[in-house]
Design an enzyme around this catalytic site. Structure first.
Site, mmCIF file in Angstrom:
data_model
loop_
_atom_site.group_PDB
_atom_site.id
_atom_site.type_symbol
_atom_site.label_atom_id
_atom_site.label_comp_id
_atom_site.label_asym_id
_atom_site.label_seq_id
_atom_site.Cartn_x
_atom_site.Cartn_y
_atom_site.Cartn_z
ATOM 1 N N TYR A 166 0.936 -1.406 0.570
ATOM 2 C CA TYR A 166 -0.083 0.089 -0.370
ATOM 3 C C TYR A 166 0.504 1.067 -0.237
ATOM 4 O O TYR A 166 2.007 1.426 0.798
ATOM 5 C CB TYR A 166 -1.168 0.075 1.673
ATOM 6 C CG TYR A 166 -1.612 1.307 1.020
ATOM 7 C CD1 TYR A 166 -3.266 1.320 0.225
ATOM 8 C CD2 TYR A 166 -1.600 1.843 2.346
ATOM 9 C CE1 TYR A 166 -3.304 2.373 0.548
ATOM 10 C CE2 TYR A 166 -2.507 3.363 1.896
ATOM 11 C CZ TYR A 166 -3.761 3.366 1.828
ATOM 12 O OH TYR A 166 -4.269 4.880 1.631
ATOM 13 N N ASP A 196 9.427 2.959 0.222
ATOM 14 C CA ASP A 196 8.139 3.479 1.027
ATOM 15 C C ASP A 196 8.153 3.085 2.365
ATOM 16 O O ASP A 196 8.016 2.024 3.255
ATOM 17 C CB ASP A 196 6.602 3.447 0.471
ATOM 18 C CG ASP A 196 5.696 4.055 0.982
ATOM 19 O OD1 ASP A 196 5.784 4.465 2.106
ATOM 20 O OD2 ASP A 196 4.497 3.473 0.475
ATOM 21 N N LYS A 255 3.843 9.446 8.331
ATOM 22 C CA LYS A 255 3.409 8.969 10.082
ATOM 23 C C LYS A 255 3.785 9.642 10.878
ATOM 24 O O LYS A 255 3.900 10.397 11.432
ATOM 25 C CB LYS A 255 2.546 7.689 9.770
ATOM 26 C CG LYS A 255 2.245 6.637 8.899
ATOM 27 C CD LYS A 255 1.615 6.103 8.490
ATOM 28 C CE LYS A 255 0.206 5.905 8.504
ATOM 29 N NZ LYS A 255 0.169 4.813 7.043
HETATM 30 C C1 LIG Z 1 -0.955 5.234 5.428
HETATM 31 C C2 LIG Z 1 0.421 4.671 4.072
HETATM 32 C C3 LIG Z 1 1.005 4.954 3.192
HETATM 33 C C4 LIG Z 1 -0.069 6.099 2.930
HETATM 34 O O1 LIG Z 1 -0.264 7.431 3.541
HETATM 35 P P1 LIG Z 1 -1.262 8.998 3.982
HETATM 36 O O2 LIG Z 1 -0.805 9.478 5.302
HETATM 37 O O3 LIG Z 1 -2.579 8.042 4.737
HETATM 38 O O4 LIG Z 1 -1.757 9.265 2.900
HETATM 39 C C5 LIG Z 1 1.815 5.279 2.083
HETATM 40 N N1 LIG Z 1 2.228 4.127 1.894
HETATM 41 C C6 LIG Z 1 2.817 3.209 3.728
HETATM 42 C C7 LIG Z 1 3.586 2.463 3.640
HETATM 43 C C8 LIG Z 1 1.587 3.684 4.287
HETATM 44 O O5 LIG Z 1 1.598 2.731 5.387
#
Ligand SMILES: *Cc1c(COP(=O)(O)O)cnc(C)c1O
Length: 424
Positions: free
Chosen positions: A138, A231, A259
């Site tokens: 994701y 990511d 985050k």
């Molecule tokens: C939470 C998350 C995102 C998206 O971040 P948002 O602040 O919710 O847009 C992207 N990549 C990873 C790995 C995530 O856990």
């Protein structure tokens, strides 16, 4: 009003009664009244030990006193300027000092924005269109990456409203599968701008890379001039002080953050090699912008958080993680449960799966019904974990050893309840 009434009311105003899908669970989610430290209290007056922690940002727990104090001060001198501040430099230095791949940074507003921009940057840098992601990874809710995969190279959108044209350049392969990636790169290498990956797959539970897998990806991307994007929206400042890239010792070209970087406020960032980052506007031609980017409130929260995240902090947090994971392992060993406990640093999860989980397809074999019985028991016992087998659970430094013992005891009950029904 109680949570049940609030949810019924909420459903009138929000699709599904929530503002992000994972928050809804049956029969109704609890509505939050307040939170502090390791605890979260709902409108029904019940307090939980929180291992959801807003899905990752709250490594200091809720309402950390230093963050609250310093953010409150910032509030009194302005909440958005549309002009740069010295604090942005302070936070950028923290990011660059910690994250091995970071030489330059751009702050944005969410993890979604960070991955969207990093992908655009990789495409701009290489002049190539195709991108590779791993099945089940994701990277936020934007069009290019909302592809789960599972059916070979070219993959279909995961949601209505995304034209196939948008995702036709998004290729996906199974995680931890060197052969599949080698094959794809042999075929498409010259057209691939980047590989974007969660170093630890935190959105299908918690899947670590097999030994050597990251080194393999680093080598094959270098050989084929493909930009490697880690990511680290979950793992950044979580897996270790320098994120998963420091934890595993493999450095990508670009890194996306979110985050934790905003200290519990909305924020994202992407960073990486100067040579690539310099292509971002206004220095270069790759456009990226945001009204609230580098927002002074989020930046202050980030600074106030980073100030507390030193080496001894991570040592202590890892000790807590090991304590909880050790307890979980003992419970499983004692009862002979056929499940897979996973996790590292301050992350943990249990796969209700008889076999080890290395990728998305493996994770899909897990028994969600049994998981839900486990989840419900935990909730009843006052432990809040995300209501999904396919999320990761977290620990903050605000969690005391007593909290973690309570969590362990609840997990013991939860596993018991989850499996009793099955044995009958
Ligand atoms: C939470 C998350 C995102 C998206 O971040 P948002 O602040 O919710 O847009 C992207 N990549 C990873 C790995 C995530 O856990």
């Amino acid at each position: 009003m109680y949570s049940e009434e609030l949810f019924n009311e909420s459903k009138k105003y929000f699709p599904g009664g929530v503002n992000s899908p994972v928050r809804a669970f049956k029969p109704y989610p609890f509505f939050v009244k307040s939170a502090g430290g390791s605890k979260i209290t709902d409108e029904d007056g019940k307090t939980y030990i929180d291992h959801c922690l807003a899905y990752g940002p709250l490594i200091l727990g809720h309402a950390n006193p230093k963050v609250v104090r310093e953010v409150s001060n910032q509030l009194t001198i302005g909440t958005a300027y549309g002009a740069p501040t010295e604090n942005e430099i302070t936070l950028a230095k923290e990011v660059i000092d910690r994250i091995p791949s970071a030489e330059m940074v751009r702050f944005c507003n969410s993890g979604t924005e960070a991955t969207m921009s990093a992908i655009r940057l990789a495409r701009g840098f290489t002049g190539r269109d195709k991108i590779v992601k791993f099945e089940g990874a994701y990277h936020g809710a934007h069009d290019y990456v909302l592809v789960k995969g599972g059916s070979g190279a070219a993959t279909l959108p995961d949601s209505p409203g995304i034209p196939e044209d948008t995702t036709k350049n998004t290729l996906s392969v199974p995680f931890n599968d060197e052969e599949a990636l080698t094959e794809l790169i042999e075929k498409e290498g010259e057209n691939i701008a980047c590989i974007i990956m969660e170093v630890v797959m935190g959105n299908v539970g918690c899947i670590e890379p097999k030994p050597g897998f990251l080194e393999f990806i680093r080598k094959i991307t270098e050989e084929n001039n493909i930009v490697l994007i880690f990511d680290e929206v979950i793992t950044g400042f979580r897996a270790s002080r320098g994120g998963a890239q420091e934890y595993y010792g493999v450095t990508p070209d670009l890194t996306t953050l979110g985050k934790i970087v905003g200290g519990g406020l909305p924020m994202g960032a992407f960073c990486g090699k100067k040579e690539i980052m310099e292509l971002i506007a206004p220095q270069g031609p790759v456009y990226q912008a945001g009204t609230f980017s580098g927002n002074p409130i989020s930046v202050q929260a980030g600074i106030s958080t980073m100030a507390q995240l030193d080496d001894s902090f991570y040592k202590e947090l890892e000790r807590k993680g090991n304590f909880l994971r050790g307890n979980i392992q003992s419970i499983i060993d004692d009862e002979g449960y056929n499940v897979q406990p996973v996790g590292l640093a301050s992350m943990f999860q249990i796969y209700f799966n008889p076999a080890p989980v290395y990728n998305y397809a493996d994770a899909q074999e897990s028994d969600r019904k049994i998981f839900l019985r486990y989840f419900k028991t935990l909730l009843k016992e006052g432990i809040f974990i995300p209501p999904s087998q396919f999320e990761c659970n977290f620990i903050s430094n605000a969690h005391s050893m007593e909290d973690l013992q309570k969590t362990s005891d609840a997990i013991e009950l939860g596993l018991g309840a989850a499996f009793k029904k099955r044995r009958r």
